[in-house]
Design a protein around this motif. Structure first.
Motif, PDB file in Angstrom:
ATOM      1  N   LYS A 196      46.632  72.984  23.954  1.00  0.00           N
ATOM      2  CA  LYS A 196      47.168  71.738  24.514  1.00  0.00           C
ATOM      3  C   LYS A 196      47.839  70.880  23.448  1.00  0.00           C
ATOM      4  CE  LYS A 196      43.732  71.094  28.191  1.00  0.00           C
ATOM      5  NZ  LYS A 196      42.525  70.286  28.425  1.00  0.00           N
ATOM      6  N   CYS A 197      47.375  70.939  22.223  1.00  0.00           N
ATOM      7  CA  CYS A 197      47.876  70.053  21.168  1.00  0.00           C
ATOM      8  C   CYS A 197      49.332  70.363  20.851  1.00  0.00           C
ATOM      9  CB  CYS A 197      47.022  70.228  19.911  1.00  0.00           C
ATOM     10  SG  CYS A 197      47.680  69.352  18.495  1.00  0.00           S
ATOM     11  N   ASN A 198      50.144  69.278  20.747  1.00  0.00           N
ATOM     12  CA  ASN A 198      51.547  69.511  20.399  1.00  0.00           C
ATOM     13  C   ASN A 198      51.880  68.963  19.018  1.00  0.00           C
ATOM     14  OD1 ASN A 198      51.540  66.803  20.821  1.00  0.00           O
ATOM     15  ND2 ASN A 198      53.227  66.755  22.276  1.00  0.00           N
ATOM     16  N   GLY A 199      50.859  68.611  18.273  1.00  0.00           N
ATOM     17  CA  GLY A 199      51.088  68.183  16.899  1.00  0.00           C
ATOM     18  C   GLY A 199      51.762  66.837  16.747  1.00  0.00           C
ATOM     19  N   CYS A 200      51.570  65.948  17.727  1.00  0.00           N
ATOM     20  CA  CYS A 200      52.238  64.644  17.652  1.00  0.00           C
ATOM     21  C   CYS A 200      51.666  63.790  16.519  1.00  0.00           C
ATOM     22  CB  CYS A 200      52.131  63.906  18.973  1.00  0.00           C
ATOM     23  SG  CYS A 200      50.457  63.388  19.368  1.00  0.00           S
ATOM     24  N   GLY A 201      50.435  64.056  16.122  1.00  0.00           N
ATOM     25  CA  GLY A 201      49.876  63.384  14.949  1.00  0.00           C
ATOM     26  C   GLY A 201      49.287  62.013  15.200  1.00  0.00           C
ATOM     27  N   LEU A 202      49.267  61.581  16.470  1.00  0.00           N
ATOM     28  CA  LEU A 202      48.702  60.253  16.755  1.00  0.00           C
ATOM     29  C   LEU A 202      47.234  60.186  16.344  1.00  0.00           C
ATOM     30  CD1 LEU A 202      50.215  59.329  20.224  1.00  0.00           C
ATOM     31  CD2 LEU A 202      50.501  58.092  18.080  1.00  0.00           C
ATOM     32  N   CYS A 203      46.502  61.253  16.618  1.00  0.00           N
ATOM     33  CA  CYS A 203      45.067  61.244  16.313  1.00  0.00           C
ATOM     34  C   CYS A 203      44.849  61.063  14.809  1.00  0.00           C
ATOM     35  CB  CYS A 203      44.403  62.516  16.818  1.00  0.00           C
ATOM     36  SG  CYS A 203      45.181  64.007  16.219  1.00  0.00           S
ATOM     37  N   ALA A 204      45.647  61.754  14.016  1.00  0.00           N
ATOM     38  CA  ALA A 204      45.477  61.661  12.563  1.00  0.00           C
ATOM     39  C   ALA A 204      45.794  60.249  12.079  1.00  0.00           C
ATOM     40  CB  ALA A 204      46.373  62.669  11.866  1.00  0.00           C
ATOM     41  N   LYS A 263      50.034  71.639  14.653  1.00  0.00           N
ATOM     42  CA  LYS A 263      48.805  71.290  15.373  1.00  0.00           C
ATOM     43  C   LYS A 263      47.948  70.364  14.511  1.00  0.00           C
ATOM     44  CE  LYS A 263      49.642  74.428  18.532  1.00  0.00           C
ATOM     45  NZ  LYS A 263      50.196  74.008  19.807  1.00  0.00           N
ATOM     46  N   ALA A 264      47.069  69.664  15.186  1.00  0.00           N
ATOM     47  CA  ALA A 264      46.097  68.830  14.457  1.00  0.00           C
ATOM     48  C   ALA A 264      44.941  69.695  13.986  1.00  0.00           C
ATOM     49  CB  ALA A 264      45.580  67.735  15.371  1.00  0.00           C
ATOM     50  N   HIS A 265      44.405  69.388  12.820  1.00  0.00           N
ATOM     51  CA  HIS A 265      43.237  70.098  12.303  1.00  0.00           C
ATOM     52  C   HIS A 265      42.291  69.079  11.707  1.00  0.00           C
ATOM     53  CE1 HIS A 265      45.230  73.966  12.672  1.00  0.00           C
ATOM     54  NE2 HIS A 265      46.325  73.351  12.241  1.00  0.00           N
ATOM     55  N   ILE A 310      43.294  58.323  22.157  1.00  0.00           N
ATOM     56  CA  ILE A 310      44.746  58.180  21.984  1.00  0.00           C
ATOM     57  C   ILE A 310      45.495  59.450  22.351  1.00  0.00           C
ATOM     58  CG2 ILE A 310      45.039  58.883  19.553  1.00  0.00           C
ATOM     59  CD1 ILE A 310      46.812  56.316  19.299  1.00  0.00           C
ATOM     60  N   CYS A 311      44.821  60.600  22.324  1.00  0.00           N
ATOM     61  CA  CYS A 311      45.524  61.858  22.591  1.00  0.00           C
ATOM     62  C   CYS A 311      46.031  61.877  24.031  1.00  0.00           C
ATOM     63  CB  CYS A 311      44.616  63.056  22.356  1.00  0.00           C
ATOM     64  SG  CYS A 311      45.462  64.601  22.684  1.00  0.00           S
ATOM     65  N   GLU A 312      47.335  62.078  24.186  1.00  0.00           N
ATOM     66  CA  GLU A 312      47.906  62.030  25.526  1.00  0.00           C
ATOM     67  C   GLU A 312      47.723  63.357  26.256  1.00  0.00           C
ATOM     68  OE1 GLU A 312      51.761  60.641  24.534  1.00  0.00           O
ATOM     69  OE2 GLU A 312      50.976  58.610  24.255  1.00  0.00           O
ATOM     70  N   ARG A 313      47.289  64.380  25.550  1.00  0.00           N
ATOM     71  CA  ARG A 313      47.199  65.700  26.162  1.00  0.00           C
ATOM     72  C   ARG A 313      45.758  66.183  26.289  1.00  0.00           C
ATOM     73  NH1 ARG A 313      52.487  67.961  25.450  1.00  0.00           N
ATOM     74  NH2 ARG A 313      51.581  70.002  25.745  1.00  0.00           N
ATOM     75  N   ASP A 314      44.820  65.288  26.104  1.00  0.00           N
ATOM     76  CA  ASP A 314      43.397  65.643  26.222  1.00  0.00           C
ATOM     77  C   ASP A 314      43.033  66.855  25.386  1.00  0.00           C
ATOM     78  OD1 ASP A 314      42.612  63.637  27.830  1.00  0.00           O
ATOM     79  OD2 ASP A 314      43.067  64.687  29.698  1.00  0.00           O
ATOM     80  N   ALA A 315      43.598  66.925  24.196  1.00  0.00           N
ATOM     81  CA  ALA A 315      43.421  68.139  23.410  1.00  0.00           C
ATOM     82  C   ALA A 315      42.268  68.031  22.423  1.00  0.00           C
ATOM     83  CB  ALA A 315      44.714  68.453  22.657  1.00  0.00           C
ATOM     84  N   ILE A 316      41.724  66.843  22.250  1.00  0.00           N
ATOM     85  CA  ILE A 316      40.754  66.674  21.175  1.00  0.00           C
ATOM     86  C   ILE A 316      39.570  65.855  21.675  1.00  0.00           C
ATOM     87  CG2 ILE A 316      41.962  64.617  20.289  1.00  0.00           C
ATOM     88  CD1 ILE A 316      41.284  65.586  17.463  1.00  0.00           C
ATOM     89  N   PHE A 317      38.381  66.235  21.269  1.00  0.00           N
ATOM     90  CA  PHE A 317      37.211  65.430  21.602  1.00  0.00           C
ATOM     91  C   PHE A 317      36.079  65.748  20.627  1.00  0.00           C
ATOM     92  CE2 PHE A 317      37.213  69.264  24.088  1.00  0.00           C
ATOM     93  CZ  PHE A 317      35.933  69.766  23.902  1.00  0.00           C
TER      94      PHE A 317
HETATM   95  S1  SF4 Z   1      45.238  66.459  19.235  1.00  0.00           S
HETATM   96 FE1  SF4 Z   1      46.419  65.199  20.644  1.00  0.00          FE
HETATM   97  S2  SF4 Z   1      46.953  63.353  19.471  1.00  0.00           S
HETATM   98 FE2  SF4 Z   1      46.309  64.908  17.991  1.00  0.00          FE
HETATM   99  S3  SF4 Z   1      48.206  65.900  17.335  1.00  0.00           S
HETATM  100 FE3  SF4 Z   1      47.358  67.115  19.038  1.00  0.00          FE
HETATM  101  S4  SF4 Z   1      48.355  66.293  20.880  1.00  0.00           S
HETATM  102 FE4  SF4 Z   1      48.685  64.783  19.242  1.00  0.00          FE
END
Ligand code: SF4
Ligand code: SF4
Lengths: 109, 257
Positions: A32-40, A58-60, A77-84
């Motif tokens: 799901k993660c698109n690497g937008c980097g908001l979480c970081a 991707k986020a790591h 903040i993740c808009e794609r529910d990719a992280i928890f």
């Molecule tokens: S986990 Fe979510 S907020 Fe973080 S980079 Fe991926 S898509 Fe963006």
């Protein structure tokens, strides 16, 4: 949980001793993660980073003692529910977590 | 006879409780959140702000929310300082960073040039005196700030310092908490992001900022709240640990989560 022993009350561990303290851990759904980097950007512990090029961006989570306080700000903040958060942080002895149950979203009683 | 029956019933009840405990029950489905609950539950601390300044009228309204917070004996042990000058904020950031480096010099036994044992002993001593400040989590923040990975005010355009009148009734710090929470919730309801900054403590070890901002008796620095427009949509309901709650009712004690 349980009670504190006298030893635990007196033993105050100091910061990030990798030997016994565990930090929070997040699970990142790489599909799901698109690497937008908001979480970081918002992570208060700077525990996350984005790496990779193009589609593989991707986020790591830092492998080496990420200072994650399991706050779930990244999940919010993740808009794609990719992280928890999957593992809450834990310090032993004096700072031991007590009286906390499972993670749960707000409940409508 | 009646007594026996009721004890038996109670025991059965307890057994049922035990059986249910830890089981995955469907979440309760009560009424929808009302707007106030929504604001409370969706508010998250914001640590990334847009450059856009918050209009003065909005900040004034937020301060009004703080002014009407409850306080012990109506003593209102607070005073506000609003800082919106980027130069001033930058200077505070720099000073905080310097202070963090100093902390690391004396107490980080892994990197300190003083070697291993002196910083280790200092850390062990000070953590016993200041276990709130030297808790592993703020210590992590201190490391991050000293390395320049984290900033004190997260680039917020407006910072509100809440000063504590330490002559306040009972527990002035609790009143400051109520006051600040009123403000951050009001700000959130207006679409703004906020973050509590307790690390302003770093600025209070020297008299510089007390002098610069004119903080005099009976006031002292307590907390700061950053206000600004958040980047992205950081607000939302998230899972969080439930908390053990003892519940006394009908002559017995239950523990709920
Ligand atoms: S986990 Fe979510 S907020 Fe973080 S980079 Fe991926 S898509 Fe963006
Ligand atoms: S839970 Fe909080 S501290 Fe942990 S990675 Fe997410 S944002 Fe960072």
């Amino acid at each position: 949980m349980g009670e504190f022993t006298l030893f635990e009350m007196l033993r105050i561990p100091t910061y990030d001793n990798e030997d016994y303290a565990t930090t929070g851990r997040v699970t990142i759904d790489l599909e799901k993660c698109n690497g937008c980097g908001l979480c970081a950007k918002v992570c208060p512990g700077k525990a996350l980073y984005v790496a990779g090029e193009g589609k593989d961006r991707k986020a790591h989570m830092h492998a080496d003692f990420p200072q994650c306080m399991s706050c779930n700000d990244c999940a919010a903040i993740c808009e794609r529910d990719a992280i928890f958060v999957s593992v809450p942080y834990f310090f032993p002895f004096f700072f031991k977590t007590q009286g906390k149950g499972e993670f749960s979203p707000p409940r409508k009683f | 006879m009646d007594d026996e029956l009721s004890t038996e019933l109670r025991e059965m009840d307890d057994e049922l409780d035990e059986m249910l405990e830890g089981e995955d029950l469907a979440p309760p489905q009560g009424d929808d959140w009302n707007p106030v609950e929504k604001v409370i539950l969706e508010r998250r601390s914001v640590r990334k702000y847009k450059d856009k300044q918050v209009p003065e009228s909005v900040v004034r309204r937020i301060l009004e929310a703080g002014r009407f917070a409850p306080s012990a004996g109506n003593c209102q042990p607070w005073k506000f300082i609003v800082v919106r000058d980027p130069e001033l904020i930058d200077e505070m950031e720099r000073d905080a960073r310097r202070m963090c480096r100093l902390f690391r010099f004396f107490m980080d036994w892994r990197t300190s040039p003083l070697g291993y044992w002196i910083p280790w002993l200092l850390a062990q001593t000070y953590i016993r005196l200041l276990h709130h400040e030297l808790h592993p989590i703020p210590m992590g923040a201190v490391f991050a700030i000293s390395e320049g990975n984290l900033s004190l005010f997260h680039g917020a355009p407006t910072v509100v310092f809440i000063l504590e009148d330490f002559r306040g009734v009972s527990k002035p710090k609790v009143d400051i908490g109520c006051c600040g929470q009123n403000m951050v919730l009001a700000a959130h309801s207006m679409g703004l992001g906020t973050c509590w900054v307790g690390t302003i403590k770093l600025l209070t070890f020297t008299p510089k900022w007390r002098r610069r901002l004119g903080v005099k008796f009976p006031y002292k620095f307590c907390e700061a709240v950053t206000i600004g427009y958040p980047v992205g949509h950081p607000d939302g309901m998230i899972p969080r640990e439930t908390v053990e709650t003892d519940w006394y009712e009908d002559g017995r004690k239950r523990t709920t989560f």
